[in-house]
Design an enzyme around this catalytic site. Structure first.
Site, PDB file in Angstrom:
ATOM      1  CG  ASP A  31      53.180  50.931  53.533  1.00  0.00           C
ATOM      2  OD1 ASP A  31      53.116  49.850  52.930  1.00  0.00           O
ATOM      3  OD2 ASP A  31      53.377  52.029  52.956  1.00  0.00           O
ATOM      4  CG  LEU A 157      51.759  35.282  47.847  1.00  0.00           C
ATOM      5  CD1 LEU A 157      50.718  36.059  47.069  1.00  0.00           C
ATOM      6  CD2 LEU A 157      51.697  35.684  49.294  1.00  0.00           C
ATOM      7  NE  ARG A 158      48.370  29.502  43.551  1.00  0.00           N
ATOM      8  CZ  ARG A 158      47.500  28.497  43.653  1.00  0.00           C
ATOM      9  NH1 ARG A 158      46.948  27.980  42.587  1.00  0.00           N
ATOM     10  NH2 ARG A 158      47.152  28.021  44.834  1.00  0.00           N
ATOM     11  N   GLY A 265      48.430  38.069  32.455  1.00  0.00           N
ATOM     12  CA  GLY A 265      48.492  39.466  32.873  1.00  0.00           C
ATOM     13  C   GLY A 265      48.907  39.532  34.329  1.00  0.00           C
ATOM     14  CB  CYS A 268      53.874  38.779  39.424  1.00  0.00           C
ATOM     15  SG  CYS A 268      53.333  39.512  40.964  1.00  0.00           S
ATOM     16  CE  LYS A 328      45.453  35.036  40.419  1.00  0.00           C
ATOM     17  NZ  LYS A 328      46.483  34.094  40.755  1.00  0.00           N
ATOM     18  NE  ARG A 335      49.066  45.095  40.820  1.00  0.00           N
ATOM     19  CZ  ARG A 335      49.913  44.450  41.609  1.00  0.00           C
ATOM     20  NH1 ARG A 335      51.132  44.885  41.765  1.00  0.00           N
ATOM     21  NH2 ARG A 335      49.545  43.353  42.241  1.00  0.00           N
TER      22      ARG A 335
HETATM   23  C1  UGA Z   1      52.328  34.707  39.844  1.00  0.00           C
HETATM   24  C2  UGA Z   1      52.904  33.329  40.192  1.00  0.00           C
HETATM   25  O1  UGA Z   1      51.983  32.319  39.809  1.00  0.00           O
HETATM   26  C3  UGA Z   1      53.187  33.220  41.701  1.00  0.00           C
HETATM   27  O2  UGA Z   1      53.781  31.968  41.999  1.00  0.00           O
HETATM   28  C4  UGA Z   1      54.134  34.352  42.101  1.00  0.00           C
HETATM   29  O3  UGA Z   1      54.388  34.339  43.502  1.00  0.00           O
HETATM   30  C5  UGA Z   1      53.514  35.681  41.719  1.00  0.00           C
HETATM   31  O4  UGA Z   1      53.245  35.712  40.301  1.00  0.00           O
HETATM   32  C6  UGA Z   1      54.505  36.782  42.080  1.00  0.00           C
HETATM   33  O5  UGA Z   1      55.606  36.788  41.515  1.00  0.00           O
HETATM   34  O6  UGA Z   1      54.221  37.561  42.999  1.00  0.00           O
HETATM   35  P1  UGA Z   1      49.888  35.817  40.083  1.00  0.00           P
HETATM   36  O7  UGA Z   1      50.451  37.024  39.413  1.00  0.00           O
HETATM   37  O8  UGA Z   1      49.057  35.997  41.305  1.00  0.00           O
HETATM   38  O9  UGA Z   1      51.078  34.812  40.511  1.00  0.00           O
HETATM   39  O10 UGA Z   1      48.977  35.091  39.019  1.00  0.00           O
HETATM   40  P2  UGA Z   1      48.986  33.688  38.228  1.00  0.00           P
HETATM   41  O11 UGA Z   1      48.084  32.755  38.894  1.00  0.00           O
HETATM   42  O12 UGA Z   1      50.373  33.265  37.982  1.00  0.00           O
HETATM   43  O13 UGA Z   1      48.313  34.138  36.849  1.00  0.00           O
HETATM   44  C7  UGA Z   1      48.978  35.063  35.989  1.00  0.00           C
HETATM   45  C8  UGA Z   1      48.251  35.180  34.679  1.00  0.00           C
HETATM   46  O14 UGA Z   1      48.361  33.974  33.942  1.00  0.00           O
HETATM   47  C9  UGA Z   1      46.764  35.478  34.779  1.00  0.00           C
HETATM   48  O15 UGA Z   1      46.436  36.504  33.854  1.00  0.00           O
HETATM   49  C10 UGA Z   1      46.092  34.178  34.371  1.00  0.00           C
HETATM   50  O16 UGA Z   1      44.846  34.367  33.744  1.00  0.00           O
HETATM   51  C11 UGA Z   1      47.097  33.602  33.391  1.00  0.00           C
HETATM   52  N1  UGA Z   1      47.035  32.124  33.317  1.00  0.00           N
HETATM   53  C12 UGA Z   1      47.306  31.373  34.403  1.00  0.00           C
HETATM   54  C13 UGA Z   1      46.702  31.526  32.096  1.00  0.00           C
HETATM   55  O17 UGA Z   1      46.473  32.208  31.081  1.00  0.00           O
HETATM   56  N2  UGA Z   1      46.661  30.152  32.035  1.00  0.00           N
HETATM   57  C14 UGA Z   1      46.936  29.381  33.122  1.00  0.00           C
HETATM   58  O18 UGA Z   1      46.881  28.142  32.992  1.00  0.00           O
HETATM   59  C15 UGA Z   1      47.254  30.001  34.322  1.00  0.00           C
END
Ligand code: UGA
Length: 456
Positions: A31, A157-158, A265, A268, A328, A335
């Site tokens: 990095d 990935l999440r 939120g 991503c 979450k 962020r």
């Molecule tokens: C998201 C995608 O899910 C991943 O597949 C992807 O790799 C990642 O972006 C990325 O592009 O790097 P992430 O940002 O970790 O992953 O979070 P999510 O699990 O997608 O949740 C995003 C938001 O949606 C959170 O604020 C969560 O509270 C909200 N959410 C999620 C809901 O309001 N309802 C749901 O049923 C699921």
């Protein structure tokens, strides 16, 4: 596996990638932020992610974090690029970090070494062909497909599940126009995942498109169920939980990622949605569906404020307990966190706020300083509060009992932004929930009429 790999950019994605790859192959993490590398070499992690520390300790012998890029290029057969790609204020993608990293790698490549540069960073369709490969060729004075090879391997990935998603992904996508790169990466991943993971091979642009299409579909699914929730709230007796459960059982819909709440939120989904909308407009297509997904999401956080106004009217000097701050559960990442928007709005309305989160307190403190109060635990947060708003559905909030709320709060008023609690357990409470048109606590008509979505 007799290969060595390196990872350029050990931020969140890069660090998880480095630590998991080191389970099977010697892995070098580089990095440009030297202090980050020093901290990692002392075993210190700047992000919270379940199991990351355990995996880092377990794979330590295979790991090397370096401050100079030379070794990360010279020793590696495959160089993963994981630097972040933020958005500029106009929604366009900022490629400056990726360009710096690519130039660095290019300047260290040598003729006919056949190294593979695997792009994991999220980049818009055509970026690999139009920006990354030309820069690599210019910096190295070599030819792609002849001296070195490039592929796009988007990441899915999440946060909060990053290790399990990397160890056992639903799929691997390899995009390249170079058959050598595709073959070598496929062989690598087949060996790494012991042939248990479906691997899809395609061209550069499709791989880049897949990443965006998937994230904006997930965003669409959330704005869809939130739209149903908002309609349920205006239909006495309706509850989005019952509706989502039933329609989610249809295999074409699926119950996953279908939880109504305060919107999406994080670092991503909002970023990628905006960037892809901009990309679409630049390509002469007005993405009306995606624009609507964004609008629904922008208005969603403020519903809990409307619920509070429905009950209290003026929020001045009302004491709010805000439970959950990270974007979450299972992460300390704030962020794009919905909590920030809610806190800011409540402050503007003159409310007093005390917050609690199991992991994200320090980061929120950096944002709000002494404008709000910070509780050491849930009990302190709830003490003498007029109203509790649940913003993030941490597991520990799910088991909170009516007795606890009643014994600590000034008034038993709960606003459940993530449908964390079981309404039936809180019968004699003032209880508002997203997507719930509770007979006893319907939203006031003037508050409903002022809904931001009605103005769009
Ligand atoms: C998201 C995608 O899910 C991943 O597949 C992807 O790799 C990642 O972006 C990325 O592009 O790097 P992430 O940002 O970790 O992953 O979070 P999510 O699990 O997608 O949740 C995003 C938001 O949606 C959170 O604020 C969560 O509270 C909200 N959410 C999620 C809901 O309001 N309802 C749901 O049923 C699921």
């Amino acid at each position: 596996m007799n290969r060595t790999v390196s990872v350029f950019g050990v931020g969140y994605l890069g660090l998880v990638t480095t630590v998991v790859l080191a389970d099977k192959v010697p892995t070098i993490g580089f990095d440009s932020d030297k202090s980050k590398i020093r901290q990692l070499n002392q075993g210190f992690l700047s992000v919270f992610e379940p199991e990351l520390e355990i995996w880092m300790k377990r794979n330590w012998v295979n790991l090397k974090f370096v401050e100079e890029p030379t070794m990360a290029v010279e020793k590696a057969d495959i160089i993963f690029l994981t630097v972040d790609t933020p958005n500029l204020s106009d929604g366009c993608q900022d490629l400056s970090r990726i360009k710096d990293a690519v130039k660095r790698i290019g300047s260290l490549l040598k003729k006919s070494e056949h190294k593979i540069i695997a792009i994991k960073s999220t980049v818009l369709p055509k970026t690999t062909e139009k920006v990354i490969i030309p820069l690599l060729e210019e910096a190295s004075n070599l030819k792609e497909s002849k001296d070195f090879h490039v592929c796009t391997v988007p990441e899915f990935l999440r946060e909060g599940h990053a290790i399990e998603d990397t160890v056992n992904p639903d799929k691997i996508v390899i995009g390249s126009n170079d058959s050598y790169a595709t073959h070598m990466m496929k062989e690598f991943y087949e060996e790494f995942h012991e042939r248990k993971t479906p691997i899809l091979c395609t061209n550069f642009v499709n791989a880049e498109m897949i990443k965006y299409a998937q994230n904006v579909f997930l965003a669409t699914k959330i704005s869809f169920i939130n739209t149903i929730a908002n309609i349920c709230e205006r239909t006495t007796g309706a509850d989005v939980e019952a509706v989502a459960e039933a329609i989610g059982l249809d295999k074409r819909i699926s119950p996953f990622f279908f939880q109504a709440g305060l919107g999406f939120g994080g670092g991503c989904l909002p970023k990628d949605l905006n960037c892809f909308r901009k990309f679409s407009q630049q390509n002469e297509y007005n993405p009306i569906l995606l624009n609507a997904v964004n609008k629904v999401n922008e208005a969603q956080p403020f519903r809990v404020v409307r619920m509070a106004e429905s009950y209290f009217g003026d929020l001045k000097k009302k004491k709010f307990a805000v439970l959950g701050l990270s974007f979450k559960p299972e992460t300390d990442d704030i962020r794009g966190a919905i909590s920030l928007k809610i806190i800011e709005t409540l402050l503007q309305k003159g409310a007093a706020i005390m917050v609690y989160d199991p992991k994200a307190m320090a980061k929120v403190k950096q944002t709000f300083g002494d404008r709000i109060s910070y509780a050491h635990d849930i009990e302190e947060c709830l003490s003498s509060a007029d109203c509790c708003i649940i913003v993030t559905e941490w597991a520990e909030f799910q088991s909170l009992t009516p007795k606890l709320f009643r014994s600590l709060m000034k008034q038993p008023v709960i606003i459940d932004g993530r449908r964390t609690l079981n309404r039936a357990d809180f019968k004699d409470f003032v209880f508002y929930g997203i997507g719930l048109a509770d007979q006893d606590h319907l939203l006031r008509e003037d508050v409903l009429a002022e809904d931001p979505d009605n103005r769009q």
